[in-house]
Write an enzyme that holds these catalytic residues in place. Structure first.
Site, PDB file in Angstrom:
ATOM      1  N   TYR A 164       0.851  -1.196   0.000  1.00 48.59           N
ATOM      2  CA  TYR A 164       0.000   0.000   0.000  1.00 48.59           C
ATOM      3  C   TYR A 164       0.879   1.236   0.000  1.00 48.59           C
ATOM      4  CZ  TYR A 164       1.035   0.693   4.983  1.00 48.59           C
ATOM      5  OH  TYR A 164       1.661   0.913   6.166  1.00 48.59           O
ATOM      6  N   CYS A 165       0.263   2.392  -0.346  1.00 50.62           N
ATOM      7  CA  CYS A 165       1.007   3.636  -0.206  1.00 50.62           C
ATOM      8  C   CYS A 165       0.124   4.781   0.249  1.00 50.62           C
ATOM      9  CB  CYS A 165       1.865   3.945  -1.418  1.00 50.62           C
ATOM     10  SG  CYS A 165       1.056   4.227  -2.970  1.00 50.62           S
ATOM     11  N   ARG A 166       0.182   5.928  -0.434  1.00 52.95           N
ATOM     12  CA  ARG A 166      -0.376   7.151   0.141  1.00 52.95           C
ATOM     13  C   ARG A 166      -1.878   7.295  -0.046  1.00 52.95           C
ATOM     14  NH1 ARG A 166       2.312  12.275  -1.353  1.00 52.95           N
ATOM     15  NH2 ARG A 166       2.885  12.524   0.828  1.00 52.95           N
ATOM     16  N   CYS A 168      -1.946   6.833  -5.707  1.00 58.29           N
ATOM     17  CA  CYS A 168      -0.514   6.658  -5.589  1.00 58.29           C
ATOM     18  C   CYS A 168      -0.083   5.471  -6.430  1.00 58.29           C
ATOM     19  CB  CYS A 168      -0.174   6.431  -4.112  1.00 58.29           C
ATOM     20  SG  CYS A 168       1.556   6.259  -3.791  1.00 58.29           S
TER      21      CYS A 168
END
Lengths: 224, 224
Positions: free
Chosen positions: A176-178, A182
DNA sequence: TTGCTATTTAATTAAATAATATAATTATTT
DNA sequence: AAATAATTATATTATTTAATTAAATAGCAA
């Protein structure tokens, strides 16, 4: 003012919307959605001058979207509540549904989206409890430090290829990220799969995880 | 543009927020949240000139918030989707949580709020199925005609006192109106209670009921 | 065709606001 | 007192804003 309550309310609602009506300020909000930050860090993150960043933060504060506290000589900003993340998300969702230009960008840059079948927050939570997955956080180190999904390993997008051995073997990896937009987690999943590792993306990103009330770990969390 | 996908996206998100950043446009959105409407009706509802209304509608359309269709010589506008209602609501909620001025207006004009313990949509739905309540819609007739809670009786705020006999006896009355900030349902409940009739408010209003996917009746509904 | 109605544009005005840059100031720590 | 971090002040330039008035367009009816 006080004789026209509805007018007053709508004027205030408009004030909030207006504060979100500028790309640089939206970037500040996105940055703060990852966790609290000082003015200098925000200035670097957005590429604006410090004075300029300060001005925009002032507007966000006047709209009630951020608050701040002092830490020595620094001023640390944070979103004033989880509703702000929900609002930011509703904005994105509406734009995605109805603006052709957004759909086009989505198509060109994020079109692996559907193919990578994201895992829902609820499902990830369940599988975390089972211990059947490894979670990979591909955001910058400082954002990871401020708060992350419990047990997540932080390997930034650029390092990933060299640090594959740091990932526990034999378990599916969830990256996962932002946030929704993203690309980093898409890239990470693509890379892992190319290396023969089973991997999927988490839906949305860290801010949404936190806003859902799910548990988090890090310096900028209720527990610490 | 295409080389900076994130910048493009944020610019588009900002466009949507900006469209909501003006009180008159928010009023148009609130009006349309009740159901579709022509330009002239919207002009009357907001007190703006027709030309001006048309300009603002153009901006809302460019932001992807409304669409229109032609009906003879008239142009009928509607919100482009339920997400718009959700966005509008998230905006209100954020403003309510964090802006002192909103809280003050709420305190002065809506302070009966907590005391009148609103009934949730889910609970009303359940009790509708049991047949244990009467539902009262206090909005203007045209909004009622466009769509309303199934089985609701339409008595506008002004008429209520004279038409008490039109309400079925012996059942609790649930009143609702245009949204979270609409005082009319507060007034209705207060009046009914003063007359010895058991009454409560529905949380939020009709647009939120509809956006939740609950069943509706009227000319501007999926069924018709 | 001609007129009628509803809506959209166009052109204009005047006011307000925009974002950013530079420089000065405040507050805090060392 | 010096150094650091952030805010504020000021100025500039450009843009934007909402609103009004008038003209234009589109559909419908006689």
């Amino acid at each position: 003012m006080t004789q026209n309550p509805k007018g007053t309310l709508f004027a205030q609602f408009a004030l909030v919307a207006k504060a979100l009506g500028q790309p640089n300020r939206l970037e500040l909000v996105e940055s703060l959605a990852q966790g609290e930050r000082g003015v200098e860090a925000l200035s670097k993150a957005t590429g604006m001058s410090i004075a300029n960043t300060s001005q925009h933060l002032k507007q966000l504060r006047q709209a009630g979207l951020v608050t701040s506290r002092k830490d020595g000589t620094s001023v640390i900003y944070r979103l004033s509540g989880e509703e702000v993340i929900l609002l930011f998300n509703a904005l994105q969702r509406t734009a995605e549904r109805h603006l052709a230009e957004v759909q086009q960008v989505v198509g060109v840059y994020y079109n692996a989206r559907d193919h990578l079948e994201p895992i829902s927050r609820e499902e990830l939570m369940a599988r975390l409890n089972e211990g059947s997955v490894s979670v990979l956080d591909v955001r910058p180190k400082d954002e990871y430090a401020a708060g992350h999904v419990p047990g997540a390993i932080n390997i930034t997008s650029g390092e990933l290829e060299k640090r594959l051995e740091d990932l526990p073997e034999g378990r599916e990896v969830i990256a996962y990220c932002r946030g929704t937009w993203c690309v980093l987690s898409f890239n990470a999943v693509a890379l892992l799969r190319a290396k023969g590792i089973t991997a999927r993306r988490l839906e949305d990103g860290y801010p949404e995880w936190k806003a859902s009330g799910l548990p988090v770990e890090g310096t900028n969390t209720p527990a610490s």
